[in-house]
Design a protein around this motif. Structure first.
Motif, PDB file in Angstrom:
ATOM      1  N   LYS A   1      18.365  -6.238 -13.456  1.00  0.00           N
ATOM      2  CA  LYS A   1      17.130  -5.485 -13.217  1.00  0.00           C
ATOM      3  C   LYS A   1      16.575  -5.864 -11.851  1.00  0.00           C
ATOM      4  O   LYS A   1      15.964  -6.911 -11.683  1.00  0.00           O
ATOM      5  CB  LYS A   1      16.101  -5.787 -14.315  1.00  0.00           C
ATOM      6  N   ASN A   2      16.844  -5.024 -10.859  1.00  0.00           N
ATOM      7  CA  ASN A   2      16.329  -5.304  -9.513  1.00  0.00           C
ATOM      8  C   ASN A   2      16.004  -4.000  -8.804  1.00  0.00           C
ATOM      9  O   ASN A   2      16.535  -2.926  -9.142  1.00  0.00           O
ATOM     10  CB  ASN A   2      17.335  -6.116  -8.704  1.00  0.00           C
ATOM     11  N   LEU A   3      15.133  -4.081  -7.816  1.00  0.00           N
ATOM     12  CA  LEU A   3      14.746  -2.902  -7.054  1.00  0.00           C
ATOM     13  C   LEU A   3      15.925  -2.407  -6.226  1.00  0.00           C
ATOM     14  O   LEU A   3      16.830  -3.163  -5.878  1.00  0.00           O
ATOM     15  CB  LEU A   3      13.560  -3.225  -6.136  1.00  0.00           C
ATOM     16  N   LEU A   4      15.873  -1.133  -5.880  1.00  0.00           N
ATOM     17  CA  LEU A   4      16.979  -0.479  -5.187  1.00  0.00           C
ATOM     18  C   LEU A   4      16.662  -0.232  -3.719  1.00  0.00           C
ATOM     19  O   LEU A   4      17.266   0.623  -3.076  1.00  0.00           O
ATOM     20  CB  LEU A   4      17.329   0.833  -5.894  1.00  0.00           C
ATOM     21  N   TYR A   5      15.699  -0.969  -3.193  1.00  0.00           N
ATOM     22  CA  TYR A   5      15.402  -0.932  -1.762  1.00  0.00           C
ATOM     23  C   TYR A   5      14.932  -2.311  -1.335  1.00  0.00           C
ATOM     24  O   TYR A   5      14.518  -3.135  -2.153  1.00  0.00           O
ATOM     25  CB  TYR A   5      14.333   0.124  -1.448  1.00  0.00           C
ATOM     26  N   ARG A   6      15.041  -2.567  -0.040  1.00  0.00           N
ATOM     27  CA  ARG A   6      14.515  -3.816   0.515  1.00  0.00           C
ATOM     28  C   ARG A   6      13.917  -3.534   1.889  1.00  0.00           C
ATOM     29  O   ARG A   6      14.354  -2.620   2.594  1.00  0.00           O
ATOM     30  CB  ARG A   6      15.598  -4.901   0.608  1.00  0.00           C
ATOM     31  N   VAL A   7      12.932  -4.325   2.259  1.00  0.00           N
ATOM     32  CA  VAL A   7      12.320  -4.242   3.587  1.00  0.00           C
ATOM     33  C   VAL A   7      12.387  -5.622   4.212  1.00  0.00           C
ATOM     34  O   VAL A   7      11.936  -6.609   3.615  1.00  0.00           O
ATOM     35  CB  VAL A   7      10.859  -3.753   3.520  1.00  0.00           C
ATOM     36  N   ASN A   8      12.991  -5.714   5.391  1.00  0.00           N
ATOM     37  CA  ASN A   8      13.013  -6.989   6.098  1.00  0.00           C
ATOM     38  C   ASN A   8      12.766  -6.749   7.584  1.00  0.00           C
ATOM     39  O   ASN A   8      12.617  -5.599   8.026  1.00  0.00           O
ATOM     40  CB  ASN A   8      14.311  -7.770   5.848  1.00  0.00           C
ATOM     41  N   TYR A   9      12.705  -7.811   8.349  1.00  0.00           N
ATOM     42  CA  TYR A   9      12.419  -7.676   9.778  1.00  0.00           C
ATOM     43  C   TYR A   9      13.177  -8.751  10.555  1.00  0.00           C
ATOM     44  O   TYR A   9      13.551  -9.792  10.018  1.00  0.00           O
ATOM     45  CB  TYR A   9      10.911  -7.785  10.043  1.00  0.00           C
ATOM     46  N   PHE A  10      13.395  -8.469  11.826  1.00  0.00           N
ATOM     47  CA  PHE A  10      14.024  -9.433  12.727  1.00  0.00           C
ATOM     48  C   PHE A  10      13.507  -9.174  14.130  1.00  0.00           C
ATOM     49  O   PHE A  10      13.711  -8.093  14.685  1.00  0.00           O
ATOM     50  CB  PHE A  10      15.549  -9.313  12.686  1.00  0.00           C
ATOM     51  N   LYS A  11      12.785 -10.143  14.669  1.00  0.00           N
ATOM     52  CA  LYS A  11      12.174 -10.009  15.986  1.00  0.00           C
ATOM     53  C   LYS A  11      11.312  -8.753  16.052  1.00  0.00           C
ATOM     54  O   LYS A  11      10.293  -8.672  15.386  1.00  0.00           O
ATOM     55  CB  LYS A  11      13.235 -10.050  17.085  1.00  0.00           C
ATOM     56  N   LYS A  12      11.729  -7.748  16.792  1.00  0.00           N
ATOM     57  CA  LYS A  12      10.910  -6.547  16.969  1.00  0.00           C
ATOM     58  C   LYS A  12      11.266  -5.425  15.994  1.00  0.00           C
ATOM     59  O   LYS A  12      10.684  -4.346  16.059  1.00  0.00           O
ATOM     60  CB  LYS A  12      11.055  -6.021  18.403  1.00  0.00           C
ATOM     61  N   ARG A  13      12.220  -5.682  15.105  1.00  0.00           N
ATOM     62  CA  ARG A  13      12.752  -4.619  14.251  1.00  0.00           C
ATOM     63  C   ARG A  13      12.271  -4.713  12.806  1.00  0.00           C
ATOM     64  O   ARG A  13      12.282  -5.784  12.212  1.00  0.00           O
ATOM     65  CB  ARG A  13      14.278  -4.640  14.266  1.00  0.00           C
ATOM     66  N   ILE A  14      11.907  -3.560  12.265  1.00  0.00           N
ATOM     67  CA  ILE A  14      11.603  -3.424  10.838  1.00  0.00           C
ATOM     68  C   ILE A  14      12.734  -2.604  10.221  1.00  0.00           C
ATOM     69  O   ILE A  14      13.073  -1.525  10.722  1.00  0.00           O
ATOM     70  CB  ILE A  14      10.252  -2.721  10.604  1.00  0.00           C
ATOM     71  N   ASN A  15      13.314  -3.114   9.133  1.00  0.00           N
ATOM     72  CA  ASN A  15      14.439  -2.438   8.483  1.00  0.00           C
ATOM     73  C   ASN A  15      14.082  -2.024   7.064  1.00  0.00           C
ATOM     74  O   ASN A  15      13.523  -2.827   6.302  1.00  0.00           O
ATOM     75  CB  ASN A  15      15.654  -3.371   8.401  1.00  0.00           C
TER      76      ASN A  15
ATOM     77  N   GLU B   1       0.836  -1.207   0.000  1.00  0.00           N
ATOM     78  CA  GLU B   1       0.000   0.000   0.000  1.00  0.00           C
ATOM     79  C   GLU B   1       0.873   1.260   0.000  1.00  0.00           C
ATOM     80  O   GLU B   1       0.606   2.218  -0.741  1.00  0.00           O
ATOM     81  CB  GLU B   1      -0.909   0.009   1.227  1.00  0.00           C
ATOM     82  N   THR B   2       1.903   1.262   0.823  1.00  0.00           N
ATOM     83  CA  THR B   2       2.712   2.469   0.999  1.00  0.00           C
ATOM     84  C   THR B   2       3.489   2.827  -0.252  1.00  0.00           C
ATOM     85  O   THR B   2       3.640   4.007  -0.586  1.00  0.00           O
ATOM     86  CB  THR B   2       3.691   2.287   2.181  1.00  0.00           C
ATOM     87  N   ILE B   3       3.985   1.828  -0.977  1.00  0.00           N
ATOM     88  CA  ILE B   3       4.791   2.116  -2.160  1.00  0.00           C
ATOM     89  C   ILE B   3       3.973   2.821  -3.232  1.00  0.00           C
ATOM     90  O   ILE B   3       4.517   3.515  -4.099  1.00  0.00           O
ATOM     91  CB  ILE B   3       5.435   0.810  -2.716  1.00  0.00           C
ATOM     92  N   GLU B   4       2.642   2.696  -3.167  1.00  0.00           N
ATOM     93  CA  GLU B   4       1.777   3.386  -4.130  1.00  0.00           C
ATOM     94  C   GLU B   4       1.915   4.895  -4.000  1.00  0.00           C
ATOM     95  O   GLU B   4       1.683   5.633  -4.969  1.00  0.00           O
ATOM     96  CB  GLU B   4       0.318   2.961  -3.916  1.00  0.00           C
ATOM     97  N   GLU B   5       2.253   5.374  -2.814  1.00  0.00           N
ATOM     98  CA  GLU B   5       2.421   6.806  -2.597  1.00  0.00           C
ATOM     99  C   GLU B   5       3.829   7.284  -2.939  1.00  0.00           C
ATOM    100  O   GLU B   5       4.094   8.488  -2.988  1.00  0.00           O
ATOM    101  CB  GLU B   5       2.099   7.156  -1.140  1.00  0.00           C
ATOM    102  N   PHE B   6       4.754   6.339  -3.131  1.00  0.00           N
ATOM    103  CA  PHE B   6       6.140   6.670  -3.468  1.00  0.00           C
ATOM    104  C   PHE B   6       6.577   5.810  -4.659  1.00  0.00           C
ATOM    105  O   PHE B   6       7.557   5.055  -4.567  1.00  0.00           O
ATOM    106  CB  PHE B   6       7.060   6.410  -2.266  1.00  0.00           C
ATOM    107  N   PRO B   7       5.876   5.896  -5.784  1.00  0.00           N
ATOM    108  CA  PRO B   7       6.139   4.984  -6.908  1.00  0.00           C
ATOM    109  C   PRO B   7       7.541   5.114  -7.490  1.00  0.00           C
ATOM    110  O   PRO B   7       8.068   4.164  -8.070  1.00  0.00           O
ATOM    111  CB  PRO B   7       5.073   5.375  -7.934  1.00  0.00           C
ATOM    112  N   PHE B   8       8.179   6.299  -7.317  1.00  0.00           N
ATOM    113  CA  PHE B   8       9.521   6.482  -7.870  1.00  0.00           C
ATOM    114  C   PHE B   8      10.569   5.658  -7.127  1.00  0.00           C
ATOM    115  O   PHE B   8      11.692   5.510  -7.598  1.00  0.00           O
ATOM    116  CB  PHE B   8       9.917   7.964  -7.873  1.00  0.00           C
ATOM    117  N   PHE B   9      10.220   5.122  -5.938  1.00  0.00           N
ATOM    118  CA  PHE B   9      11.139   4.214  -5.260  1.00  0.00           C
ATOM    119  C   PHE B   9      11.120   2.825  -5.899  1.00  0.00           C
ATOM    120  O   PHE B   9      11.981   1.993  -5.607  1.00  0.00           O
ATOM    121  CB  PHE B   9      10.784   4.080  -3.774  1.00  0.00           C
ATOM    122  N   ASN B  10      10.136   2.591  -6.758  1.00  0.00           N
ATOM    123  CA  ASN B  10      10.001   1.272  -7.379  1.00  0.00           C
ATOM    124  C   ASN B  10      10.672   1.220  -8.754  1.00  0.00           C
ATOM    125  O   ASN B  10      10.204   0.545  -9.657  1.00  0.00           O
ATOM    126  CB  ASN B  10       8.524   0.889  -7.516  1.00  0.00           C
ATOM    127  N   CYS B  11      11.772   1.958  -8.888  1.00  0.00           N
ATOM    128  CA  CYS B  11      12.498   2.023 -10.153  1.00  0.00           C
ATOM    129  C   CYS B  11      13.688   1.073 -10.162  1.00  0.00           C
ATOM    130  O   CYS B  11      14.133   0.599  -9.122  1.00  0.00           O
ATOM    131  CB  CYS B  11      13.015   3.450 -10.383  1.00  0.00           C
TER     132      CYS B  11
END
Length: 422
Positions: free
Chosen positions: A97-111, A50-60
């Motif tokens: 051809k790959n995205l230039l950001y990643r989102v991951n998590y570990f226990k209580k942390r969102i990165n 949902e959030t990436i829809e507001e920041f579509p230029f991050f999906n380049c």
């Protein structure tokens, strides 16, 4: 973001990033939010979509053109995963051809990890805050109509602010000056695989503020001054013949009205001569304070901003093919780094809406570098200093934290898993 069809020019700060991403300096930064409970990966995936829809230029994705790199829209989807690899690993692989950001998590942390061509820390935080707000709302069924953290339109977030505020000056002169000084270089045992080693120290934000206030200075000045003293503590007499130069990124949005989520920062350098040190932190504070006031003047800031636009507006550089530019920029970057001991970036106090604030424990941030970069941010009363480097040990940072302890602050230390195993 000057759009033609579905491709975008890189902003002026981003132009040199792909050419300088090598070895331990992956040019990837990390922003972390630690909640007070373990993360639900399925919910995180939904709110990311949902959030990436507001920041579509991050999906380049990033491509190499004839003269410059450029970004292109993609239909790729970021997949949330539990963290299993070292932090800040490369995101850009030439020809892939790959995205230039990643989102991951570990226990209580969102990165959130991002390649610096997309945004600076402030721009990435616009995205990250929205992601965290959505996650907490869905996780806890919070129906409150939370006002967006930023109220900028998609077009305003998308703009290349360097182009908006550029005024013609001889900006290349300032870039050349950056490589004319040979500064003291940090040393230590380097990881054989150049893996990033992280360390973070958390102190009371209010106690740090009181310490700065007791020296009649600001939190920003105190951070840099204490760091310079920490470097001094590890230098021998011969090494003190070289200057300590701390590079300090400056958020240009504080000086030029802009809602861009892309890169919009400048850099000032604090050049300290160890010969002037008399054993007192106060003398370093006075020096740093004077430099901050001089270099953060409107005239100096405009000069700094224009220096980042110099490459874009220099006719001679424009027409040089990209492979040759890469060699030239790499050579310049190597020389420029000889003029810098370390960098310290202060992201300031992070604010979150009241409806979600109590679910969050702290934020932290990390930026890769060839040697060392420290990133500072605060949330409520937790002030976190994050450092990532290829060094297996963290001598300067341990000196820094000892110094804070001597000032009466308790320091909570953390590091990445493979450091702990060693």
């Amino acid at each position: 973001m000057n759009k033609s069809s579905n491709w975008y020019k890189l902003d002026n700060a981003a132009k040199i990033v792909p050419s300088t991403a090598r070895g331990a300096n992956t040019r990837v930064f990390r922003i972390t939010c630690e909640l007070k409970e373990n993360i639900d990966g399925e919910i995180l995936q939904r709110v990311l979509d949902e959030t990436i829809e507001e920041f579509p230029f991050f999906n380049c994705v990033l491509h190499r053109g004839l003269f410059w790199y450029y970004l292109e829209d993609s239909d790729l989807k970021a997949v949330v995963e539990e963290e299993k690899t070292p932090a800040c690993m490369p995101l850009y692989y030439p020809g892939r051809k790959n995205l230039l950001y990643r989102v991951n998590y570990f226990k209580k942390r969102i990165n959130l990890e991002m390649f610096h061509v997309l945004a600076d820390g402030t721009g990435a935080f616009m995205f990250f805050r929205n992601l965290i707000i959505r996650y907490i709302q869905e996780k806890h069924g919070i129906d409150a109509d939370i006002k967006p953290v930023d109220e900028f339109s998609l077009e305003e977030k998308n703009v290349d602010a360097f182009g908006d505020f550029y005024s013609k000056q001889k900006g290349l002169k300032q870039l050349k000056e950056m490589s004319s000084v040979k500064a003291y270089q940090l040393s230590g045992e380097i990881d054989d695989d150049l893996l990033p080693h992280l360390v973070e120290g958390t102190v009371s934000a209010s106690k740090f503020y009181e310490a700065a206030k007791s020296h009649n200075t600001t939190v920003g000045v105190m951070c840099v001054a204490a760091y310079i003293k920490a470097v001094l503590m590890g230098m021998n007499r011969s090494q003190k013949k070289k200057h300590i130069v701390v590079s300090v990124p400056v958020n240009l949005r504080n000086f030029f009205k802009s809602g861009t989520a892309r890169n919009f920062f400048g850099v000032i350098s604090i050049d300290y001569n160890p010969v002037e040190y008399d054993g007192e932190l106060e003398t370093i504070i006075n020096f740093v304070d004077k430099n901050f006031k001089e270099k953060l003047s409107p005239e100096s800031i405009e000069k700094t901003m224009n220096s980042y636009s110099a490459l874009e507006h220099n006719i001679g550089i424009k027409v040089i093919p990209l492979p040759i530019k890469n060699i030239g920029i790499g050579f310049f970057d190597k020389n420029a780094k000889r003029g810098i001991t370390s960098s310290m970036s202060n992201l300031g106090q992070i604010k979150m809406p009241d409806a979600v604030a109590d679910y969050i424990d702290r934020f932290s941030a990390f930026m890769t570098a060839q040697s060392q970069q420290i990133t500072v941010c605060s949330y409520n009363d937790k002030m976190v200093f994050g450092e990532v480097s290829p060094f297996k040990t963290h001598k300067v940072m341990l000196n820094f934290f000892r110094l804070l302890t001597e000032m009466g602050m308790e320091v909570e230390l953390g590091t990445n898993d493979y450091d702990e195993e060693q």
